[in-house]
Every structure is written in C-alpha cells, then in structure tokens.
Design a protein around this motif. Sequence first.
Motif: not given
Length: 299
Positions: A208-225
């Motif tokens: 699932y290649r699109d998980l890499a893009m989802l992870l990049t976005f998720g890491v940015q959100l994780l910073m606020y958590a």
Amino acid sequence: MDTTNVLTKPEQLSTESSAQEDSWTEVIQPRTGLLDLGLADVWRYRDLVMLFVRRDFVSTYKQTILGPIWFFIQPLLTTLTYVVIFGNIAQLSTDGMPQLLFYMGGITIWNYFAQTLTSTSTVFTANAHIFGKVYFPRLTMPLSIVLSNLVRFGIQFALFLMFWVYFLVTTEVVRPNAFILLTPLLVVLMGLLSLGLGMIFSSLTTKYRDLAMLLTFGVQLLMYATPVIYPLSSLSPKYQWLIIANPVSSIVETFRYAFLGAGTFSWGMLGYSALMTLLILMVGTIVFNKVQKSFTDTV
C-alpha cells in the motif's frame, strides 16, 4: 589385481558437491525465527552500514549552497517560527522557561524521532532496486537510517547546548538536574521506537504505497499530540492521559525536565514508554522478518 577403491558416478558427484559446499564463503538460508534480527550478520556487514550512513549524510546536502549548515538552520528557523506563533500569538505556556530554549529542546528530540520514522517507513520501496540485485542483511538499511539521523541529532543537540549554556549562565530560571544522565537512554528509546514503527510501516508500504504519504501527514499531527510546543502541565488532568498514552510524550517531557528543570517527570511514565518501545520493536521485527522474504514480488 588392483584393489584401489573406485567411486561410482553418484558417489563422485556427491563428493564434488560436498567439496564445493565447503568452499562457499556465504550460505544464504531462509530464517525461521520471527524474532531473529540477525544481528550477527549485521555486525559482519558493519562496513556496509557505515557506507549507507555516509551515503545518506552526503546525498542529503550534496548539491546545496549551504551544505551541512542546514542542520543548524532548519531547527533554528523552526524554533523562531514557534516562538512567534505559539509563544507570542497563541501565548502558550512554557512553564516559565525561555521560549527559545523551551521550543528548541522539544524540537531537537522530536526531529530525531520524526525523521527516522518517515525515512525508515519507505526503506523497501525506496531501495527495491538494490535489494533485488545483491544479498545483504535487510536490517542494515533501517539501522543505517537510525544511525545517520543520530548524526543529525548530534549536530542539532550541540546547537541546543549552545543556547542552553547561554541561558544557564545569564539567567536563573534554567535549573538542570541529575536526570541529564538519562539523555543517552532517552535517545536510545527514541531510536528504537522509530525503528520499530518504521519497520511496521515499511512492511505495509510494499503493498500500500499511499501509506507513506498518510504517515508523513500523521507524523505532523502526532507532534500536536506530543508536548513539543506546550508542557504537559498546561493541560487539564482530564485530558492528560490522552497525551501520556503517546509513548513519545514522556521522553520529550523527561528530556526538557532534565535540562531545564521544569515540566513533568515520572518513572512510571518513562517505564511505560520503555515497555511500549520494546513491544513495538518486537511487533516490527516480526512483521519485517515476515515481509522481507517475499517483498520483491510485491514492490
């Protein structure tokens, strides 16, 4: 009559085959242990690991004007941005610490985790052309990413120490304590946690290649958590458990508490992070070992 033993053809082939097997310098066999990291093989290929580290370090800033100076510019510009937006405009609490030092401390330890995780998550897809041509222990690649980002962390940590010493000498608000001795442990926990998560996502991105893009976005959100731009003490006790459930949170809080003397520290929180790190690393190892056997068929 000649009594010399004469080998039959099958016996000759067997003898030749046995002699040929004895001459091999490397025997590649499938691994059966899901938790087997093959650290002995990795140690034998340690020169290759260092070669990958050098490649990652050089290729990042090879054709840039400022070169390695970006290691200093990036965290400094990010810190100044946080000071303006979160410190002055949003007026978030920094536990009475200088804003520049507070945000730089959080960014320094967080960047190591975020950069290692995002880079490790694409290790299979980004290096498929190498994996398909020559054999070497697959773990050498994610380990080299952990080490190369450790070099970046060391440079940014030196920048943090420069400002820390300045505020330590010129002000009385910075109160470091003996927990500074835990810094190597905190860095190791960050490295292992990002390695475990990275191996999980790198195994998933083979299909699932699109998980890499989802992870990049998720890491940015994780910073606020994660208490990077705010202290844990500024949150209502009703919601603090949500942030504490993030295993990165106590590592960041402990890092700042050790150097600044402000924030929240708990052996229970740090123990929870260590336990979660080992659990995630174990799961990542199992998934990585299972996928590496056949990932070339799906990449």
